[in-house]
Motif scaffolding. Structure first.
Motif, PDB file in Angstrom:
ATOM      1  N   ARG A  47      -6.897  -7.272  -6.876  1.00 39.44           N
ATOM      2  CA  ARG A  47      -6.585  -8.672  -7.180  1.00 39.44           C
ATOM      3  C   ARG A  47      -5.133  -8.796  -7.615  1.00 39.44           C
ATOM      4  N   GLU A  48      -4.702  -9.992  -7.805  1.00 40.64           N
ATOM      5  CA  GLU A  48      -3.393 -10.354  -8.368  1.00 40.64           C
ATOM      6  C   GLU A  48      -2.223 -10.111  -7.419  1.00 40.64           C
ATOM      7  N   ALA A  49      -2.102  -8.896  -6.901  1.00 49.27           N
ATOM      8  CA  ALA A  49      -0.996  -8.537  -6.000  1.00 49.27           C
ATOM      9  C   ALA A  49      -1.471  -7.388  -5.113  1.00 49.27           C
ATOM     10  N   PRO A  50      -0.854  -7.228  -3.948  1.00 48.64           N
ATOM     11  CA  PRO A  50      -1.280  -6.156  -3.030  1.00 48.64           C
ATOM     12  C   PRO A  50      -1.001  -4.760  -3.584  1.00 48.64           C
ATOM     13  N   LEU A  51      -1.868  -3.839  -3.237  1.00 49.53           N
ATOM     14  CA  LEU A  51      -1.746  -2.434  -3.601  1.00 49.53           C
ATOM     15  C   LEU A  51      -1.221  -1.684  -2.380  1.00 49.53           C
ATOM     16  N   ARG A  52      -0.079  -1.023  -2.521  1.00 51.30           N
ATOM     17  CA  ARG A  52       0.548  -0.329  -1.395  1.00 51.30           C
ATOM     18  C   ARG A  52       0.179   1.147  -1.327  1.00 51.30           C
ATOM     19  N   ASP A  53      -0.114   1.715  -2.498  1.00 49.06           N
ATOM     20  CA  ASP A  53      -0.522   3.120  -2.561  1.00 49.06           C
ATOM     21  C   ASP A  53      -1.451   3.297  -3.752  1.00 49.06           C
ATOM     22  N   LEU A  54      -2.123   4.428  -3.777  1.00 47.88           N
ATOM     23  CA  LEU A  54      -3.107   4.711  -4.812  1.00 47.88           C
ATOM     24  C   LEU A  54      -2.963   6.166  -5.227  1.00 47.88           C
ATOM     25  N   VAL A  55      -3.021   6.410  -6.521  1.00 45.76           N
ATOM     26  CA  VAL A  55      -2.981   7.772  -7.051  1.00 45.76           C
ATOM     27  C   VAL A  55      -4.395   8.151  -7.474  1.00 45.76           C
ATOM     28  N   ILE A  56      -4.820   9.331  -7.038  1.00 45.71           N
ATOM     29  CA  ILE A  56      -6.130   9.866  -7.404  1.00 45.71           C
ATOM     30  C   ILE A  56      -5.910  11.220  -8.069  1.00 45.71           C
TER      31      ILE A  56
ATOM     32  N   SER B  83     -10.269   3.066   6.587  1.00 44.59           N
ATOM     33  CA  SER B  83      -9.708   2.238   7.657  1.00 44.59           C
ATOM     34  C   SER B  83      -8.271   1.815   7.379  1.00 44.59           C
ATOM     35  N   LEU B  84      -7.878   1.737   6.114  1.00 44.50           N
ATOM     36  CA  LEU B  84      -6.516   1.330   5.778  1.00 44.50           C
ATOM     37  C   LEU B  84      -5.641   2.481   5.286  1.00 44.50           C
ATOM     38  N   VAL B  85      -6.182   3.714   5.303  1.00 46.65           N
ATOM     39  CA  VAL B  85      -5.405   4.872   4.857  1.00 46.65           C
ATOM     40  C   VAL B  85      -4.452   5.286   5.974  1.00 46.65           C
ATOM     41  N   ASP B  86      -3.168   5.331   5.647  1.00 47.46           N
ATOM     42  CA  ASP B  86      -2.160   5.765   6.616  1.00 47.46           C
ATOM     43  C   ASP B  86      -1.914   7.266   6.478  1.00 47.46           C
TER      44      ASP B  86
ATOM     45  N   ARG C 223      -4.508  19.565 -12.822  1.00 47.59           N
ATOM     46  CA  ARG C 223      -5.284  18.789 -11.864  1.00 47.59           C
ATOM     47  C   ARG C 223      -4.375  18.273 -10.755  1.00 47.59           C
ATOM     48  N   ALA C 224      -4.832  18.389  -9.520  1.00 43.25           N
ATOM     49  CA  ALA C 224      -4.051  17.925  -8.371  1.00 43.25           C
ATOM     50  C   ALA C 224      -3.984  16.405  -8.362  1.00 43.25           C
ATOM     51  N   ARG C 225      -2.867  15.905  -7.886  1.00 44.70           N
ATOM     52  CA  ARG C 225      -2.616  14.471  -7.768  1.00 44.70           C
ATOM     53  C   ARG C 225      -2.517  14.141  -6.283  1.00 44.70           C
ATOM     54  N   VAL C 226      -3.310  13.186  -5.822  1.00 46.80           N
ATOM     55  CA  VAL C 226      -3.289  12.762  -4.428  1.00 46.80           C
ATOM     56  C   VAL C 226      -2.641  11.379  -4.378  1.00 46.80           C
ATOM     57  N   ASN C 227      -1.572  11.269  -3.599  1.00 52.60           N
ATOM     58  CA  ASN C 227      -0.907   9.984  -3.398  1.00 52.60           C
ATOM     59  C   ASN C 227      -1.314   9.449  -2.034  1.00 52.60           C
ATOM     60  N   VAL C 228      -2.092   8.377  -2.032  1.00 54.61           N
ATOM     61  CA  VAL C 228      -2.601   7.777  -0.803  1.00 54.61           C
ATOM     62  C   VAL C 228      -1.711   6.593  -0.421  1.00 54.61           C
ATOM     63  N   GLN C 229      -1.207   6.616   0.790  1.00 56.47           N
ATOM     64  CA  GLN C 229      -0.399   5.517   1.322  1.00 56.47           C
ATOM     65  C   GLN C 229      -1.282   4.680   2.256  1.00 56.47           C
ATOM     66  N   PHE C 230      -1.241   3.363   2.096  1.00 60.20           N
ATOM     67  CA  PHE C 230      -2.015   2.479   2.952  1.00 60.20           C
ATOM     68  C   PHE C 230      -1.181   2.009   4.142  1.00 60.20           C
ATOM     69  N   LYS C 231      -1.850   1.689   5.254  1.00 57.64           N
ATOM     70  CA  LYS C 231      -1.173   1.205   6.470  1.00 57.64           C
ATOM     71  C   LYS C 231      -0.502  -0.132   6.216  1.00 57.64           C
ATOM     72  N   GLN C 232      -1.103  -0.915   5.352  1.00 57.99           N
ATOM     73  CA  GLN C 232      -0.573  -2.235   4.993  1.00 57.99           C
ATOM     74  C   GLN C 232      -0.965  -2.498   3.547  1.00 57.99           C
ATOM     75  N   PRO C 233      -0.251  -3.378   2.870  1.00 56.57           N
ATOM     76  CA  PRO C 233      -0.635  -3.701   1.488  1.00 56.57           C
ATOM     77  C   PRO C 233      -2.081  -4.218   1.434  1.00 56.57           C
TER      78      PRO C 233
END
Length: 170
Positions: free
Chosen positions: A53-62, A76-79, A94-104
């Motif tokens: 919500r509020e604003a688009p998410l361009r990437d996600l840290v796991i 489907s949106l994971v680039d 702990r490993a950090r995964v940086n996920v980039q999305f195809k679009q916001p």
């Protein structure tokens, strides 16, 4: 989409002052984890359901549990994704995964993370720390454990988990 504002003026000289604030995404995560135990391996299939919500998410840290390797990240949106084992969770390693999305991303989307222990899990106590998404407003979910026939599970320790009927996971 972009926000568009329009103004009408009747003279060639006008003045406009703007103040811009960066709106950060607010998101919730619902997890569905399945821990699969076999004689020769232990895997975790983690489905993450995001509601942005509020604003688009361009990437996600796991942040992944200690001792597990990231086998894949799909959606489907994971680039693309990058695993950084050295930039984990401080001293815990702990490993950090940086996920980039195809679009916001705005609204609902999901992704699947597969983790592998990479060795036989038998005759040792196996620990599974929580998979975390820093920045999530709320995080909740289910953890299901499935073991091959002939394997016995003995729960030695747990925290912040409450046992539920398996039928409630449908």
């Amino acid at each position: 989409g972009n926000k568009l504002f329009a103004y009408v003026f009747s003279a060639s000289r006008y003045n406009l002052s703007l103040r811009l604030d960066d709106i950060t995404p607010a998101y919730d995560v619902l997890y569905h984890h399945t821990l699969r135990i076999k004689d020769e391996d232990l895997t975790v299939d983690a489905e993450l359901f995001l509601d942005v919500r509020e604003a688009p998410l361009r990437d996600l840290v796991i942040i992944c549990p200690t001792g597990y390797q990231v086998a894949s990240v799909r959606g489907s949106l994971v680039d693309d994704y990058r695993v950084d084992a050295s930039a984990g969770d401080g001293a815990k390693g702990r490993a950090r995964v940086n996920v980039q999305f195809k679009q916001p991303v705005i609204g609902k989307t999901n992704l699947t993370l597969r983790l592998e222990l990479g060795r036989g899990p038998l005759d040792e106590v196996q620990t599974l720390e929580a998979i975390e998404t820093p920045g999530a407003k709320t995080a909740r979910g289910f953890l299901a454990i499935a073991a091959d026939d002939g394997l016995r599970l003995n729960l030695t320790d747990s925290s912040n988990l409450r046992e539920v009927n398996v039928a409630s996971l449908d």
